[in-house]
Design a protein around this motif. Structure first.
Motif, PDB file in Angstrom:
ATOM      1  N   ALA A   1       0.911  -1.112  -0.133  1.00 37.97           N
ATOM      2  CA  ALA A   1      -0.063  -0.057  -0.066  1.00 37.97           C
ATOM      3  C   ALA A   1       0.849   1.201  -0.089  1.00 37.97           C
ATOM      4  CB  ALA A   1      -0.919  -0.097   1.321  1.00 37.97           C
TER       5      ALA A   1
ATOM      6  N   VAL B   1      -1.841   4.833   4.946  1.00 34.26           N
ATOM      7  CA  VAL B   1      -3.249   4.220   4.584  1.00 34.26           C
ATOM      8  C   VAL B   1      -3.549   3.537   5.971  1.00 34.26           C
ATOM      9  CG1 VAL B   1      -4.001   1.965   3.458  1.00 34.26           C
ATOM     10  CG2 VAL B   1      -2.136   3.421   2.265  1.00 34.26           C
TER      11      VAL B   1
ATOM     12  N   TRP C   1      -5.684   1.148   7.076  1.00 31.92           N
ATOM     13  CA  TRP C   1      -5.674  -0.206   7.440  1.00 31.92           C
ATOM     14  C   TRP C   1      -4.569  -0.681   7.711  1.00 31.92           C
ATOM     15  CZ3 TRP C   1      -5.065  -4.315   4.132  1.00 31.92           C
ATOM     16  CH2 TRP C   1      -4.283  -4.031   2.763  1.00 31.92           C
TER      17      TRP C   1
ATOM     18  N   PHE D   1     -10.464 -19.452  17.637  1.00 34.91           N
ATOM     19  CA  PHE D   1     -11.444 -19.347  16.519  1.00 34.91           C
ATOM     20  C   PHE D   1     -11.410 -20.335  15.613  1.00 34.91           C
ATOM     21  CE2 PHE D   1     -13.895 -16.640  13.653  1.00 34.91           C
ATOM     22  CZ  PHE D   1     -13.159 -16.781  12.398  1.00 34.91           C
TER      23      PHE D   1
ATOM     24  N   LEU E   1      -9.063   0.606  -0.116  1.00 33.05           N
ATOM     25  CA  LEU E   1      -8.133   0.389   0.917  1.00 33.05           C
ATOM     26  C   LEU E   1      -6.723   0.547   0.380  1.00 33.05           C
ATOM     27  CD1 LEU E   1      -9.466  -2.929   2.757  1.00 33.05           C
ATOM     28  CD2 LEU E   1      -9.494  -0.551   3.880  1.00 33.05           C
ATOM     29  N   LEU E   2      -6.476   0.028  -0.650  1.00 28.91           N
ATOM     30  CA  LEU E   2      -5.226  -0.234  -1.198  1.00 28.91           C
ATOM     31  C   LEU E   2      -5.118   1.020  -1.947  1.00 28.91           C
ATOM     32  CD1 LEU E   2      -5.305  -3.821  -2.562  1.00 28.91           C
ATOM     33  CD2 LEU E   2      -3.860  -2.778  -0.842  1.00 28.91           C
TER      34      LEU E   2
ATOM     35  N   PRO F   1      -5.952   4.880  -2.284  1.00 24.76           N
ATOM     36  CA  PRO F   1      -6.769   6.116  -1.595  1.00 24.76           C
ATOM     37  C   PRO F   1      -7.308   7.175  -2.737  1.00 24.76           C
ATOM     38  CG  PRO F   1      -4.904   5.696  -0.266  1.00 24.76           C
ATOM     39  CD  PRO F   1      -4.977   4.907  -1.402  1.00 24.76           C
TER      40      PRO F   1
ATOM     41  N   GLY G   1     -16.165 -14.175  15.289  1.00 23.57           N
ATOM     42  CA  GLY G   1     -15.154 -13.423  14.582  1.00 23.57           C
ATOM     43  C   GLY G   1     -14.923 -11.776  15.286  1.00 23.57           C
TER      44      GLY G   1
ATOM     45  N   PHE H   1      14.513  -2.703   2.095  1.00 19.29           N
ATOM     46  CA  PHE H   1      13.423  -3.851   2.213  1.00 19.29           C
ATOM     47  C   PHE H   1      14.204  -4.935   2.679  1.00 19.29           C
ATOM     48  CE2 PHE H   1      10.526  -7.314   1.684  1.00 19.29           C
ATOM     49  CZ  PHE H   1       9.682  -6.928   2.237  1.00 19.29           C
TER      50      PHE H   1
ATOM     51  N   GLN I   1      14.746  -5.342   6.265  1.00 23.67           N
ATOM     52  CA  GLN I   1      13.750  -4.861   7.147  1.00 23.67           C
ATOM     53  C   GLN I   1      13.135  -5.935   7.802  1.00 23.67           C
ATOM     54  OE1 GLN I   1      10.502  -2.291   5.505  1.00 23.67           O
ATOM     55  NE2 GLN I   1      12.061  -0.849   5.007  1.00 23.67           N
ATOM     56  N   ASN I   2      13.152  -7.115   7.171  1.00 23.63           N
ATOM     57  CA  ASN I   2      12.165  -8.290   7.662  1.00 23.63           C
ATOM     58  C   ASN I   2      13.041  -9.599   7.612  1.00 23.63           C
ATOM     59  OD1 ASN I   2       9.590  -6.977   7.841  1.00 23.63           O
ATOM     60  ND2 ASN I   2       9.608  -6.863   5.561  1.00 23.63           N
TER      61      ASN I   2
ATOM     62  N   ARG J   1       8.163   5.560  11.503  1.00 22.59           N
ATOM     63  CA  ARG J   1       7.944   4.922  10.347  1.00 22.59           C
ATOM     64  C   ARG J   1       8.991   4.143   9.947  1.00 22.59           C
ATOM     65  NH1 ARG J   1       5.854   8.512   5.566  1.00 22.59           N
ATOM     66  NH2 ARG J   1       6.639   6.800   4.605  1.00 22.59           N
TER      67      ARG J   1
ATOM     68  N   GLN K   1      11.235   2.112  -2.377  1.00 19.49           N
ATOM     69  CA  GLN K   1       9.916   2.190  -2.709  1.00 19.49           C
ATOM     70  C   GLN K   1       9.328   3.742  -2.544  1.00 19.49           C
ATOM     71  OE1 GLN K   1       6.973  -0.200  -1.137  1.00 19.49           O
ATOM     72  NE2 GLN K   1       7.944  -2.014  -2.184  1.00 19.49           N
TER      73      GLN K   1
END
Lengths: 243, 535
Positions: free
Chosen positions: A186, A191, A193, A228, B38-39, B41, B92, B142, B145-146, B177, B183
């Motif tokens: 995104a 964003v 969400w 769940f 959502l993706l 805007p 849920g 990136f 980062q992970n 952030r 990116q």
């Protein structure tokens, strides 16, 4: 809830697991995979005396192996026609699901117990490791394993085809593993969400425990998802009675 | 469940199929609209339009297929299915609420032995004192980062994000952030970031960049970003026998490094040569082991700093402290030198010339030594002299004196016969204990304000050889924090013992082969045996 019934079902499944060579192959593959990452982490110059090197790869391996372990639990019963027999037996659907879940979880726990060899090596070779991150690291692996098993049983309940069950479960687990990538796609945290999607990611809930930080948010995450999926599995089984 | 009766449309065969098709399209439109919203805007209008259209299509579906829907819901399968759907959706929702609550209300505790993810006092103080929002931008490609792994050198992205998260949990005014510069090059260009990893702390129009991923550098950058200058501690060279940059055993590089970790700036000052006077930036001066007499000009400069500019000073003495220093300190009510402090009861390794102060020998009433007393910490002083409040106080209206550390009550004394004295008992000329070997003084200045002085009768305790042992580091840093009026930073610092390994090549080989091959093969062999038995 009849604990004895759960124990009987779990016992039967555990005997079935350990009476089959597949369980040992799964364990051996997991050990080799985890061992490789553990050994890699030890090969750094002045490595830290910790098992964190294999925690994340180990968790990923659990997510891939748990569907294999659980795919036959309910799918095979459906295919062989023994599920109807089981559903008419004097056991509740919840006891069936919990019994099978317990058996798979025991299998995961035994597999993880075998990796205790790694912290043993740390102590053996004079690393003076901090015990707490090791304990919390194994806690997070148990939680990940339990969650993977609950998702695997859910997938197994949806179909009579074991392969389809494994694929469904794996797909769902991979979505949870990679959820934070969706937020990255995104393009930034503006964003709204992104926080919610990042929260879904399993990796985000492993970090604190992997480093020896106890965070109730992470424990709530894993336990709630386990509950769940087990609940939904029970409801899926119930639909068998009126479908 | 009986559904309300509404007039139905004429029963045309194709309407039911049309209704089902519209229902499917409505579902697709809803999902597509939601994802778009959502993706992307930027396409908000389109996404809302799709969602609206899905609503309309859903209504048409209900209209055209009302009979089929009502029929289905009237069946056992329909009722039970709807019930299951509602129950699962409710669960849920409950799970979602539980996680929402768990996310906002949580208990979090760093259980590591080294407190790796526990912020130090300086960071906590900086975050608690924030009055304006601060945002940290952590720039990592990136791939960094992970990929959490063991070594921090290859895991900077994860460690930095974890550290920044600790900051954000401490203060609601702090946010962060993690930015992938590949990116999001615009953000990287905005802060002129060209090197990775980099973290930029931004507050309003100010920003501060650091390329060092550590708590100390993060807090320093945070303080600068909010416009707060770091305090400077000045070592007086020339007069001192110790250097702040000397890494040998007698040197003070460890103490200086610890000050930097507490976000002080450390500099050396040479009075009368490179510096005409004590620089204005010096919050406190440190004189470690006075090695020669004070020149009149130097004494005048020190008086000017302490008396006129309300400066602060830490004097670390030795038994051979020159007389000019003794008289200098006497002017502030501190009696220094005069012999060797011996302790036949509380000492290091049976050496009475190395008095050790047990927890109860630290003054629990003074903020510098209260934590040492409270946390049962010990300090020790290889070859110390007296640093005591003068009795009587020469100027009780102006000077407040308090002893910080004393030798033991039972059998200690100030040996005035010289350091070579090996007597096991005090002589008639010696001064019986307990002997004060550290003292704090607060000197009131006109019209307002005060200067603070700490004198310790030993300079070895803060040298590299002994700095990290027992409570010595805490005594030194607490003294500096008190002198610079940073009382909130006074604490006992966790000892960050090494948790590293140095495996030999043979051990590494064993780890590799046993972890990857032997052990897994053994388990696989058991599986083969099980299979063999089943044949």
């Amino acid at each position: 809830m009849n604990l004895r019934a759960i124990g009987i079902i779990a016992g039967k499944e555990v005997r079935s697991y350990f009476g089959s060579p597949m369980a040992y192959i799964v364990m051996a593959v997991f050990l080799a995979f985890s061992g490789f990452f553990f050994a890699s982490s030890m090969s750094q110059p002045f490595p830290e005396a910790t098992v964190r090197g294999f925690l994340f790869p180990g968790a990923l391996a659990l997510l891939l192996l748990a569907p294999v372990l659980t795919m036959r639990l309910l799918a095979e019963e459906q295919k062989m026609g023994t599920l109807e027999l089981l559903l008419t037996a004097p056991v509740r659907d919840s006891e069936i699901v919990l019994g099978k879940f317990l058996a798979s979880f025991i299998m995961v726990a035994v597999t993880l117990a075998l990796t205790l060899y790694f912290p043993f090596l740390l102590f053996l070779f004079g690393g003076d490791p901090d015990l707490v991150p090791i304990l919390t690291g194994y806690l997070v692996l148990l939680l990940v394993g339990a969650m993977a098993v609950s998702v695997g049983i859910f997938g197994s309940a949806l179909t009579s085809n074991q392969i389809v069950a494994a694929v469904l479960s794996t797909g769902l687990l991979m979505i949870l593993w990679l959820a934070n990538l969706a937020g990255n796609l995104a393009g930034g945290s503006e964003v709204a969400w992104k926080t919610a999607v990042d929260y879904l990611a399993i990796t985000g809930h492993m970090q604190d425990l992997a480093f020896g930080i106890l965070n109730t948010t992470d424990v709530v995450y894993f336990l709630s998802l386990i509950a769940f999926f087990l609940f939904v599995t029970i409801r899926v089984l119930e639909t068998r009675r009126w479908r | 469940m009986r559904l309300p009766r509404v007039p139905s449309l004429p029963r045309l065969p194709f309407l039911a199929d049309l209704g089902l098709a519209l229902g499917a399209v409505a579902l697709l439109a809803l999902v597509a609209g939601g994802l778009l919203y959502l993706l992307v805007p930027e396409l908000k209008g389109w996404s809302l339009g799709l969602i609206g259209a899905s609503g309309v299509l859903l209504l048409l579906f209900l209209l055209f297929s009302y009979r089929e829907v009502a029929q289905f819901l009237g069946t056992r399968r329909g009722r039970y299915g709807l019930n299951t759907l509602v129950v699962v959706a409710t669960l849920g929702l409950i799970v979602g609420i539980a996680n929402f609550v768990g996310y906002n209300q949580f208990y979090r505790q760093d259980l590591t032995a080294t407190g790796l993810f526990t912020l130090n006092s300086r960071s906590i103080r900086a975050l608690d004192d924030l009055t304006e929002p601060v945002t940290a931008f952590a720039f990592f490609p990136f791939s960094q980062q992970n990929a959490p792994s063991v070594s921090s050198e290859t895991n900077l992205g994860f460690y930095a994000a974890g550290l920044l998260r600790e900051y954000s949990l401490r203060s609601k005014l702090f946010s962060y952030r993690v930015v992938d510069p590949e990116q999001d090059p615009a953000t990287a260009a905005k802060f002129s970031v060209v090197q990775y990893p980099s973290v930029v702390f931004s507050s309003g129009a100010r920003s501060q960049l650091t390329t060092d991923v550590s708590e100390q550098s993060f807090t320093a950058a945070l303080l600068r970003a909010v416009g707060q200058e770091l305090k400077t501690v000045c070592y007086l060279t020339g007069i001192s026998g110790r250097s702040s940059t000397d890494a040998s055993d007698p040197g003070y590089s460890s103490a200086s490094g610890a000050l930097v970790q507490e976000n002080y700036v450390v500099r050396e000052v040479s009075l009368g040569t490179t510096d005409e006077k004590v620089p204005e930036v010096c919050w406190t001066i440190v004189v470690a082991q006075p090695s020669r007499d004070l020149a009149d000009s130097e004494a005048a400069l020190l008086h000017e700093y302490l008396d006129d500019r309300k400066g602060n000073a830490l004097f670390l003495l030795e038994p051979e402290t020159p007389a000019s220093f003794v008289s200098f300190l006497a002017g502030y009510g501190i009696q220094g030198g005069g012999g060797v402090a011996l302790d036949a009861v509380s000492r290091v390794r049976q050496d009475q010339t190395r008095p050790a102060a047990q927890p109860d020998q630290h003054n629990a009433q003074h903020v510098i030594t209260a934590p040492l007393a409270r946390e049962s910490k010990l300090t020790f002083y290889p070859l110390a002299t007296r640093a005591a409040p003068m009795d009587p106080n020469p100027d009780p209206q102006r000077i407040a004196l308090m002893s910080l550390v004393k030798t033991s009550l039972e059998r200690s004394w100030l040996e005035t016969g010289g350091e070579d004295s090996k007597t096991a008992e005090p002589g008639p000329q010696d001064i019986r204990g307990p002997i004060s070997i550290a003292t704090a003084a607060v000197v009131k200045r006109e019209p307002s304000g005060s200067s603070r002085i700490v004198a310790v009768g030993d300079s070895d305790f803060a040298s590299n050889a002994f700095f990290r042992l027992e409570g010595n580091e805490d005594l030194f840093l607490n003294s500096v924090n008190w002198l610079t009026e940073e009382e909130k930073l006074i604490t006992i610092r966790p000892k960050q013992g090494p948790r590293l390994m140095v495996p030999t090549q043979r051990e590494l080989t064993w780890i590799l082969y046993s972890s990857v091959a032997f052990f897994p093969l053994a388990v696989a062999l058991v599986g083969v045996l099980v299979w063999w038995r089943r044949r």
